[in-house]
Structure formats: C-alpha cells, structure tokens
Write a protein that holds these residues in place. Structure first.
Motif, PDB file in Angstrom:
ATOM      1  N   PRO A   9     175.892  10.469  26.902  1.00 51.45           N
ATOM      2  CA  PRO A   9     177.350  10.250  27.711  1.00 51.45           C
ATOM      3  C   PRO A   9     177.583  10.984  28.424  1.00 51.45           C
ATOM      4  O   PRO A   9     177.954  11.971  27.506  1.00 51.45           O
ATOM      5  CB  PRO A   9     177.703   9.791  26.825  1.00 51.45           C
ATOM      6  CG  PRO A   9     177.345  10.259  25.500  1.00 51.45           C
ATOM      7  CD  PRO A   9     176.097  10.751  25.540  1.00 51.45           C
ATOM      8  N   ARG A  88     182.523   2.624  30.693  1.00 52.94           N
ATOM      9  CA  ARG A  88     181.479   1.689  29.750  1.00 52.94           C
ATOM     10  C   ARG A  88     182.203   1.773  28.413  1.00 52.94           C
ATOM     11  O   ARG A  88     182.338   1.053  28.083  1.00 52.94           O
ATOM     12  CB  ARG A  88     180.332   2.207  29.355  1.00 52.94           C
ATOM     13  CG  ARG A  88     179.464   2.368  30.839  1.00 52.94           C
ATOM     14  CD  ARG A  88     178.755   1.317  31.275  1.00 52.94           C
ATOM     15  NE  ARG A  88     178.062   0.956  31.960  1.00 52.94           N
ATOM     16  CZ  ARG A  88     178.761   0.878  33.125  1.00 52.94           C
ATOM     17  NH1 ARG A  88     179.763   0.580  34.063  1.00 52.94           N
ATOM     18  NH2 ARG A  88     177.429   0.657  34.470  1.00 52.94           N
ATOM     19  N   LEU A 137     179.451   8.055  19.847  1.00 53.87           N
ATOM     20  CA  LEU A 137     178.607   7.808  20.641  1.00 53.87           C
ATOM     21  C   LEU A 137     176.905   8.011  21.342  1.00 53.87           C
ATOM     22  O   LEU A 137     176.838   7.361  21.984  1.00 53.87           O
ATOM     23  CB  LEU A 137     179.408   9.230  21.685  1.00 53.87           C
ATOM     24  CG  LEU A 137     180.752   9.461  22.759  1.00 53.87           C
ATOM     25  CD1 LEU A 137     180.878  10.263  22.789  1.00 53.87           C
ATOM     26  CD2 LEU A 137     181.096   7.460  23.289  1.00 53.87           C
ATOM     27  N   GLU A 138     176.605   8.596  20.172  1.00 53.08           N
ATOM     28  CA  GLU A 138     174.902   8.444  20.271  1.00 53.08           C
ATOM     29  C   GLU A 138     174.017   7.576  20.338  1.00 53.08           C
ATOM     30  O   GLU A 138     173.254   6.869  20.579  1.00 53.08           O
ATOM     31  CB  GLU A 138     174.395   9.624  19.354  1.00 53.08           C
ATOM     32  CG  GLU A 138     173.424  10.187  19.459  1.00 53.08           C
ATOM     33  CD  GLU A 138     172.572  11.193  18.647  1.00 53.08           C
ATOM     34  OE1 GLU A 138     173.565  12.393  18.767  1.00 53.08           O
ATOM     35  OE2 GLU A 138     171.248  10.700  18.428  1.00 53.08           O
ATOM     36  N   TRP A 141     175.839   4.982  23.169  1.00 52.38           N
ATOM     37  CA  TRP A 141     174.776   5.321  24.341  1.00 52.38           C
ATOM     38  C   TRP A 141     173.692   4.671  24.831  1.00 52.38           C
ATOM     39  O   TRP A 141     173.428   4.286  25.654  1.00 52.38           O
ATOM     40  CB  TRP A 141     175.121   6.864  24.619  1.00 52.38           C
ATOM     41  CG  TRP A 141     174.883   7.343  25.594  1.00 52.38           C
ATOM     42  CD1 TRP A 141     174.369   7.542  26.831  1.00 52.38           C
ATOM     43  CD2 TRP A 141     175.902   6.700  27.290  1.00 52.38           C
ATOM     44  NE1 TRP A 141     173.992   7.978  27.999  1.00 52.38           N
ATOM     45  CE2 TRP A 141     175.194   6.910  28.092  1.00 52.38           C
ATOM     46  CE3 TRP A 141     177.366   6.328  27.351  1.00 52.38           C
ATOM     47  CZ2 TRP A 141     176.310   7.348  29.262  1.00 52.38           C
ATOM     48  CZ3 TRP A 141     177.918   6.119  27.804  1.00 52.38           C
ATOM     49  CH2 TRP A 141     177.589   6.230  29.411  1.00 52.38           C
TER      50      TRP A 141
END
Length: 144
Positions: A9, A88, A137-138, A141
């Motif tokens: 991201p 996003r 986030l990983e 995303w």
C-alpha cells in the motif's frame, strides 16, 4: 509519482513540524508520500490507490466540534478530485487528552470520502500500533 501501482500500500501522510506522524510512517517502512507543510510547496497528485495517514488537530476546540480537526494541508490534498478518487482508507493519529475528539480527523475524512477509518493511534504510535498497522494493511491491501 510512479505510474505503476505497487503491491504494497502507498501511504500518503501529513505531518506537522512536530514530526509525530512522520516518525510513525518511518517505522512502517512502506512507500510513502508526504503532503508538504507549507502552502508554498506544491500539493502532490497521486496516480495509484493509497491510504491516508493524518494527525488530528485540537478538534476545533471552541470553534465547533469538527472545525479545525483536519489539517488544512490534508483538506487541500483531498479537494483535488484526482487524489480523492484513489483514497482507499484513512488512519488517524491524535491525542487522547482531547477526549471525544481523539482521532476526529479520521472520522471526518471517512464520512466525507466514504472510505473506512482503518486505525486510530496515539500521537506517534507504539510498537504495538506499528505491528497492528503493518499486519492489518498487508492483509487489507490484498483484498482491495
């Protein structure tokens, strides 16, 4: 900005002269673009999806609950439709001493731009915040 979308991201962030948000971003070790502090510097235009990381200012104390909570530089960045359409999600930082206004900037941006408010952190984040955001986030995303 790169024309190629990354597998990680992209973070777009604002950090005041205190550097608190910048310190948090450095710990994440992800691609990042900083929104300049001064109006004399050009506001970046991104060309790939991103997550915004922003501090919350005093919560508009005495000027209405929400007024002043989102930094003007962030407002200017999001007023550009090219940027706003690639947003996003939002992560916000704040100071819990502000009570109900803690991380209010993230709530405002989430509501106005119709994106999820992904995480709230205190000032510049703890090691636990870094781990949670990195992991979250990983995973997130990959789904978006």
């Amino acid at each position: 900005m790169s024309a190629l979308a990354t597998s990680a991201p992209l973070l777009v962030y604002f950090s005041s002269v205190s550097g608190n948000t910048a310190r948090f971003i450095e710990k994440l070790d992800l691609p990042a673009v900083r929104i300049p502090i001064t109006a004399s510097e050009p506001t970046p235009v991104v060309d790939e999806p991103f997550v915004l990381v922003t501090p919350t200012y005093g919560g508009g104390q005495g000027r209405g609950e929400e007024k002043g909570a989102v930094p003007k530089q962030v407002i200017r960045f999001l007023n550009d439709e090219r940027n706003r359409r690639l947003l996003r999600g939002v992560i916000s930082a704040g100071n819990s001493n502000f009570g109900e206004s803690f991380c209010l900037a993230g709530e405002i941006i989430s509501r106005k731009c119709r994106v999820p408010h992904l995480y709230r952190l205190e000032v510049f984040g703890t090691p636990e915040d870094v781990a949670r955001v990195s992991d979250g986030l990983e995973r997130w995303w990959k789904l978006h």
